[in-house]
Design a protein around this motif. Structure first.
Motif, mmCIF file in Angstrom:
data_model
loop_
_atom_site.group_PDB
_atom_site.id
_atom_site.type_symbol
_atom_site.label_atom_id
_atom_site.label_comp_id
_atom_site.label_asym_id
_atom_site.label_seq_id
_atom_site.Cartn_x
_atom_site.Cartn_y
_atom_site.Cartn_z
ATOM 1 N N ALA A 113 -35.842 53.708 -3.074
ATOM 2 C CA ALA A 113 -35.676 55.118 -3.419
ATOM 3 C C ALA A 113 -36.756 55.975 -2.759
ATOM 4 C CB ALA A 113 -35.714 55.292 -4.941
ATOM 5 N N GLN A 124 -42.264 52.541 -5.434
ATOM 6 C CA GLN A 124 -41.110 53.157 -6.083
ATOM 7 C C GLN A 124 -41.549 54.511 -6.626
ATOM 8 O OE1 GLN A 124 -38.068 52.004 -6.398
ATOM 9 N NE2 GLN A 124 -38.320 49.946 -5.633
ATOM 10 N N SER A 141 -33.017 57.832 -6.195
ATOM 11 C CA SER A 141 -33.558 58.810 -5.247
ATOM 12 C C SER A 141 -33.217 60.248 -5.631
ATOM 13 C CB SER A 141 -33.019 58.523 -3.847
ATOM 14 O OG SER A 141 -31.647 58.861 -3.763
ATOM 15 N N GLN A 152 -30.975 52.040 -6.051
ATOM 16 C CA GLN A 152 -31.992 52.775 -5.294
ATOM 17 C C GLN A 152 -31.475 54.154 -4.879
ATOM 18 O OE1 GLN A 152 -35.133 51.798 -4.927
ATOM 19 N NE2 GLN A 152 -34.595 49.994 -6.135
ATOM 20 N N ALA A 184 -36.996 60.395 -10.411
ATOM 21 C CA ALA A 184 -36.191 60.963 -9.333
ATOM 22 C C ALA A 184 -36.860 62.221 -8.807
ATOM 23 C CB ALA A 184 -34.796 61.297 -9.854
ATOM 24 N N ILE A 200 -35.645 56.754 0.755
ATOM 25 C CA ILE A 200 -34.618 57.798 0.751
ATOM 26 C C ILE A 200 -35.239 59.165 0.460
ATOM 27 C CG2 ILE A 200 -32.514 58.589 -0.402
ATOM 28 C CD1 ILE A 200 -31.864 55.620 -0.930
ATOM 29 N N ALA A 201 -36.213 59.206 -0.441
ATOM 30 C CA ALA A 201 -36.872 60.479 -0.753
ATOM 31 C C ALA A 201 -37.542 61.071 0.482
ATOM 32 C CB ALA A 201 -37.897 60.274 -1.868
#
Length: 545
Positions: free
Chosen positions: A457, A339, A390, A386, A343, A460-461
């Motif tokens: 997340a 994780q 992100s 999630q 953000a 997605i990043a």
């Protein structure tokens, strides 16, 4: 060469190894000691100096550098005067530097006293730019070594360091069009191409804009040839996926041939190279719409320099062909963060769209999106959390079936709810509602499915890091061991065709039609492949969480 402490009685004619500061005088390193210098040293109290004395047959550093520079000279290359054992080679015209790397390596391996350093092979150079420097390391070179180096260069003929000047080609560009393509995108592609051509001293003829059709494109190529085009470029509205696709087929239909399709350079993989008569012809990859360096530049530069580009030449561009490090490169499992601690900083304005309108027919009467995982968290809540983590903003949740219950489960989350009134029509209805709600300032949207809670997340990043429409990475799709998954990140240019999709399908069909705009991002786990729409699969989720 004899080097070391030298009595002043033997030092006349020797080369001073280190600078010495004397009262009222400085003797610099490299000074050839004469009677006056020796007298000054004695007066300052020196009995000896560290110096180099040439042995029989040795060649002094400046003469050696000058002779090696002369051996390496070729047309349109000048040289500087040798000083301190160094001579430089300079370009006399704009062009492409082409090196015999094997020969230069052999000269450098001959003896540690001689060195030749150059710019990288196939560098674009301007007039008066330095191409290479010849440096003699000690104060002298054995004559036999220098003679061997000169013989090696002369035996191979001129061109160990060659400059191929750019030719003022007239270039014809065909832009093919499909419905829905923005005028600004077309104009931008023309502007970028014109900039590339003019930087290489060429001229871009008036652009031909035609439908994305083989016959129309072939006819445009013929018109450009009639207008004097010496090079032909095709910028297709859709990606080239085969030698028989529109662009390559048009080259053949215009009387030409295809030399090679694809190249081991990224960005630039989908370049197609051929010819019509004596004119080189290329179908451009999507990344050619960006001014940033890509594989098309390498091939274009060689053509402008008058060099042939064969299939073997293209296939030999792989070493060094990874032109930009991006997040799309595979991430080893051991290095993948579970994780993100916070953000990620967002370089682009991208919205998140979570599709949560489905009727859960395979799990009826239960709503799968509200079923808890092993920690008791409803599936849709975990997905939304999630996406929020992100850094995507805004996060839009599309509701439909059991709208009130889904909204209640997400109470307190920083999301925007959009209801798809026609959700019963299938996935396309939810997609249309979500895309319509993306604010105009967003450059793109990540479309996530509400039944895929194992997409983290961090996953997605990585997609966000690869997103760059200007460089051709306008569709970003995750993969695991080569298999494509979800979520998918879409640039705004695809919003209009996404709103036209009908039925119980998503936007997957657009991926195949726009492969030139797609980048795949390998993920460290299979969460991007796993959805949960049956009780059996849900029991697996509860065990995994």
């Amino acid at each position: 060469m004899i080097f070391g402490p030298t009595p002043l009685e033997e030092a006349e004619g020797a080369v001073l190894a280190h600078t010495l500061r004397l009262p009222g005088r400085v003797l610099k390193k490299g000074t050839v000691l004469d009677e006056g210098a020796i007298a000054a040293l004695r007066e300052a109290g020196h009995a000896e100096v560290t110096a180099a004395r040439l042995a029989p047959g040795d060649v002094g550093e400046d003469e050696a550098a000058s002779r090696l520079a002369d051996a390496l000279l070729s047309p349109l290359i000048a040289r500087s005067r040798a000083a301190t054992g160094r001579a430089n080679l300079l370009a006399e015209a704009a062009g492409l530097l082409v090196l015999d790397a094997e020969l230069i390596d052999a000269v450098n391996a001959l003896d540690e006293s001689l060195t030749v350093a150059t710019l990288p092979n196939h560098s674009v150079v301007a007039p008066k730019e330095m191409l290479a420097t010849i440096k003699v390391i000690p104060f002298a070179v054995p004559g036999a070594v220098l003679g061997v180096a000169e013989a090696m260069i002369h035996r191979r003929g001129p061109g160990a360091i060659a400059l191929h000047p750019f030719r003022p080609f007239k270039v014809g560009l065909v832009m093919t069009e499909l419905p829905g393509v923005k005028e600004s995108a077309m104009e931008g592609a023309v502007e970028v191409t014109q900039g590339r051509v003019e930087a290489l001293l060429g001229t871009l003829l008036p652009v031909e804009r035609v439908p994305h059709d083989t016959d129309a494109t072939a006819a445009a190529l013929k018109r450009l040839m009639g207008a004097g085009a010496e090079m032909l470029l095709i910028a297709g509205a859709s990606a080239v996926v085969d030698r028989r696709d529109v662009g390559p087929a048009a080259i053949v239909a215009a009387g030409g041939q295809i030399e090679h399709f694809g190249m081991p350079v990224d960005p630039g993989n989908l370049l197609c190279v051929g010819s019509v008569g004596e004119a080189p012809a290329m179908v451009l990859p999507g990344c050619a719409r960006s001014p940033k360096l890509n594989g098309f530049d390498w091939v274009l530069q060689r053509f402008f320099a008058g060099l042939p580009v064969s299939a073997r030449d293209v296939m030999g561009m792989g070493v060094g062909g990874l032109l930009k490090e991006i997040e799309a490169r595979p991430l080893p499992r051991a290095k993948a963060p579970a994780q993100p601690s916070q953000a990620p900083r967002r370089a682009r304005n991208v919205a998140g769209v979570v599709l949560a309108a489905g009727r859960s027919r395979r799990m009826a009467p239960r709503n799968k999106l509200l079923e808890p995982d092993g920690s008791g968290t409803p599936m849709v809540v975990r997905v939304v959390d999630q996406v929020v983590a992100s850094g995507l903003r805004p996060v839009i949740v599309v509701t439909g079936h059991e709208r009130a219950r889904v909204e209640e489960a997400l109470t307190g989350r920083p999301v925007v709810f959009v209801h798809a009134e026609d959700y019963a029509e299938g996935l396309s209805a939810s997609l249309r509602a979500g895309i319509a709600a993306v604010p105009p300032e967003a450059e793109g949207a990540l479309v996530a499915l509400g039944d895929m809670p194992l997409v983290s997340a961090a996953n997605i990043a990585r997609l966000l890091g690869a997103f760059d429409p200007e460089e051709g990475r306008a569709i970003v799709q995750p993969t695991f061991r080569g298999k494509q998954g979800n979520p998918v990140l879409w640039a705004r240019e695809f919003f209009a065709p996404m709103r036209d999709i009908q039925g119980d399908v998503g936007a997957r069909q657009l991926v195949g039609r726009h492969a030139d705009r797609l980048v795949e991002v390998e993920m460290p786990d299979d969460g991007i492949l796993r959805d949960f729409d049956t009780l059996d699969s849900l029991s697996g989720l509860r065990r995994d969480t």
